[in-house]
Design an enzyme around this catalytic site. Sequence first.
Site, mmCIF file in Angstrom:
data_model
loop_
_atom_site.group_PDB
_atom_site.id
_atom_site.type_symbol
_atom_site.label_atom_id
_atom_site.label_comp_id
_atom_site.label_asym_id
_atom_site.label_seq_id
_atom_site.Cartn_x
_atom_site.Cartn_y
_atom_site.Cartn_z
ATOM 1 N N ASP A 64 0.881 -1.164 0.000
ATOM 2 C CA ASP A 64 0.000 0.000 0.000
ATOM 3 C C ASP A 64 0.928 1.226 0.000
ATOM 4 O OD1 ASP A 64 -2.456 1.528 0.534
ATOM 5 O OD2 ASP A 64 -1.541 1.854 2.493
ATOM 6 N N ASP A 101 -0.027 5.090 0.791
ATOM 7 C CA ASP A 101 -0.247 6.061 1.860
ATOM 8 C C ASP A 101 -0.369 5.345 3.212
ATOM 9 O OD1 ASP A 101 -0.900 8.300 3.282
ATOM 10 O OD2 ASP A 101 -2.966 8.397 2.585
HETATM 11 P P1 B16 Z 1 -6.770 9.977 -4.099
HETATM 12 P P2 B16 Z 1 -3.640 4.197 -0.110
HETATM 13 C C1 B16 Z 1 -5.539 6.066 -0.233
HETATM 14 O O1 B16 Z 1 -4.198 5.673 -0.474
HETATM 15 C C2 B16 Z 1 -5.605 6.969 0.994
HETATM 16 O O2 B16 Z 1 -5.268 6.222 2.152
HETATM 17 C C3 B16 Z 1 -7.003 7.495 1.147
HETATM 18 O O3 B16 Z 1 -7.073 8.365 2.263
HETATM 19 C C4 B16 Z 1 -7.410 8.237 -0.142
HETATM 20 O O4 B16 Z 1 -8.762 8.708 -0.043
HETATM 21 C C5 B16 Z 1 -7.288 7.287 -1.312
HETATM 22 O O5 B16 Z 1 -5.951 6.811 -1.399
HETATM 23 C C6 B16 Z 1 -7.637 7.957 -2.629
HETATM 24 O O6 B16 Z 1 -6.675 8.948 -2.892
HETATM 25 O O7 B16 Z 1 -7.774 11.024 -3.731
HETATM 26 O O8 B16 Z 1 -5.355 10.507 -4.197
HETATM 27 O O9 B16 Z 1 -7.175 9.216 -5.335
HETATM 28 O O10 B16 Z 1 -3.562 4.127 1.380
HETATM 29 O O11 B16 Z 1 -4.585 3.159 -0.713
HETATM 30 O O12 B16 Z 1 -2.285 4.203 -0.769
HETATM 31 MG MG MG Z 2 -2.929 3.182 3.205
#
Ligand code: B16
Ligand code: MG
Length: 211
Positions: free
Chosen positions: A9, A11
Amino acid sequence: MKYSAVIFDLDGVICHTDNYHYLAWKQIADDLSICFDEKINNRLRGVSRMDSLDIILETYNGTLTDQEKRMYAEKKNIIYRSLLEEMSPTDLSDDVRKTLVELQERGYKLAVGSSSKNAKLILNKLGLGDFFDAISDGTNVTRSKPDPEVFICASEYVKVKPEKCIVVEDAKAGIEAAIAANMDSAAIGDATLSGMATHNLKCLSDLLVIL
Ligand code: B16
Ligand code: MG
């Protein structure tokens, strides 16, 4: 080797953009006079942008059309991307860098499995634009974690069967997605509290002991 591929993953595992997400969503919540705090922000981990907006709107006194929702999600993304401009390779911790390099040297296929549509921008900012063997992210899936689609795609991209993949995740929804994909998992941060992962990590380099 028990596993042939490691799917990370992004974030919360490779980097920490939680505060940028928080600051951007906070501006949207303030515009709509909705209460938004760190506790609600924690529920957004691993959740797609539109699903995140639906969680934020749970306490909204009114209704938004689909077009208005898309407009607010786009506005959040513009704020978020301007905050991402601050990121640089110095945001990659020594622990994460050391772990990635060592696993690559040991011969594992390394992939990203992220819900984010900004994953490639973030990886470029961190200096990891060309590092991974494959990137599966919010741009190639239609269903958000806990659906396994993003991890199944990652395993297909690196041509490794799900049983030979291990997912590293900071979100409960991500651990559920790994289970649904028939993959083992290693939880870090918040996800360790779920008690559902195959392994729990205190820091990413704990992987070097497990693998
Ligand atoms: P975006 P991950 C996720 O990343 C985040 O944890 C989540 O908070 C966010 O809403 C989601 O990506 C979508 O992100 O707006 O940049 O498309 O933890 O799956 O790497
Ligand atoms: Mg994450």
